[in-house]
Design an enzyme around this catalytic site. Structure first.
Site, short mmCIF file in Angstrom:
data_model
loop_
_atom_site.label_atom_id
_atom_site.label_comp_id
_atom_site.label_asym_id
_atom_site.label_seq_id
_atom_site.Cartn_x
_atom_site.Cartn_y
_atom_site.Cartn_z
N HIS A 64 0.83 -1.20 0.00
CA HIS A 64 0.00 0.00 0.00
C HIS A 64 0.87 1.25 0.00
O HIS A 64 2.04 1.21 0.39
CB HIS A 64 -0.90 0.02 1.23
CG HIS A 64 -1.98 -1.01 1.19
ND1 HIS A 64 -3.06 -0.98 2.05
CD2 HIS A 64 -2.16 -2.11 0.41
CE1 HIS A 64 -3.86 -2.00 1.79
NE2 HIS A 64 -3.33 -2.71 0.81
N GLU A 66 0.88 3.82 1.95
CA GLU A 66 1.41 4.17 3.28
C GLU A 66 2.63 3.31 3.62
O GLU A 66 3.62 3.83 4.16
CB GLU A 66 0.35 3.96 4.36
CG GLU A 66 -0.90 4.80 4.18
CD GLU A 66 -2.03 4.08 3.46
OE1 GLU A 66 -3.18 4.30 3.85
OE2 GLU A 66 -1.76 3.31 2.52
N CYS A 94 -6.28 1.82 5.76
CA CYS A 94 -6.93 0.55 6.12
C CYS A 94 -6.41 0.10 7.49
O CYS A 94 -5.53 0.74 8.07
CB CYS A 94 -6.62 -0.50 5.05
SG CYS A 94 -4.90 -1.05 5.05
N CYS A 97 -2.54 -0.51 7.51
CA CYS A 97 -1.73 0.70 7.51
C CYS A 97 -1.88 1.49 8.81
O CYS A 97 -0.92 2.07 9.31
CB CYS A 97 -2.06 1.55 6.29
SG CYS A 97 -1.59 0.73 4.74
#
Length: 156
Positions: A64, A66, A94, A97
């Site tokens: 992701h 992040e 999410c 993260c």
């Protein structure tokens, strides 16, 4: 890259500035046919990490935006904690993260659009570090529009 904001400068302007940089990262993901989420990590006026989704390219569901930005920031700082740092991310993080931000002790998270299906806040309870300050809704329309356009193109 440094941006010297003066003490008198509006913190909201700073947040918008860095969110626009996160949107540039999201645009890179969009162009690569990745879910268009972008992130930057800022520490004392300096961008120390950038990232965008690479889940398709890396064939890794954990890649992701992040996570990419956290890894870059840790490498820049030479340490695993981001205590004096702000994460700017175009979409609400999410659970994974948010959990990573907890372990990294990120001081502040600023996100653009809410994520009603997969955002960490939909899971109940606070997944962030107790000292983390959260701010949502920065350039939310622009951040959300990129996601909407991406998924409309996928379905179209």
């Amino acid at each position: 890259m440094y941006f010297n904001f003066t003490e008198e400068e509006d913190p909201a302007q700073q947040d918008e500035h860095y969110m626009r940089l996160a949107l540039q990262e999201a645009q890179k993901a969009y162009e690569a046919e990745e879910i268009p989420i972008g992130a930057v990590v800022v520490c004392k006026g300096r961008i120390i990490g950038r990232g965008h989704n690479l889940t398709e390219q890396l064939n890794d569901v954990t890649a992701h935006a992040e996570m990419q930005a956290f890894t870059a920031a840790s490498q820049t700082l030479g340490g695993k904690y981001l205590k004096d740092c702000t994460l700017y991310v175009t979409i609400e993080p999410c659970v994974m993260c948010a959990g990573a931000s907890y372990w990294m002790q990120v001081s502040r998270i600023v996100y653009g659009a809410s994520e009603p299906k997969r955002g960490f806040s939909t899971k109940g309870g606070n997944l962030l570090h107790p000292k983390t300050v959260l701010k949502g809704g920065v350039l939310s329309e622009e951040c959300g529009a990129l996601m909407t356009r991406f998924f409309a193109n996928k379905r179209g």
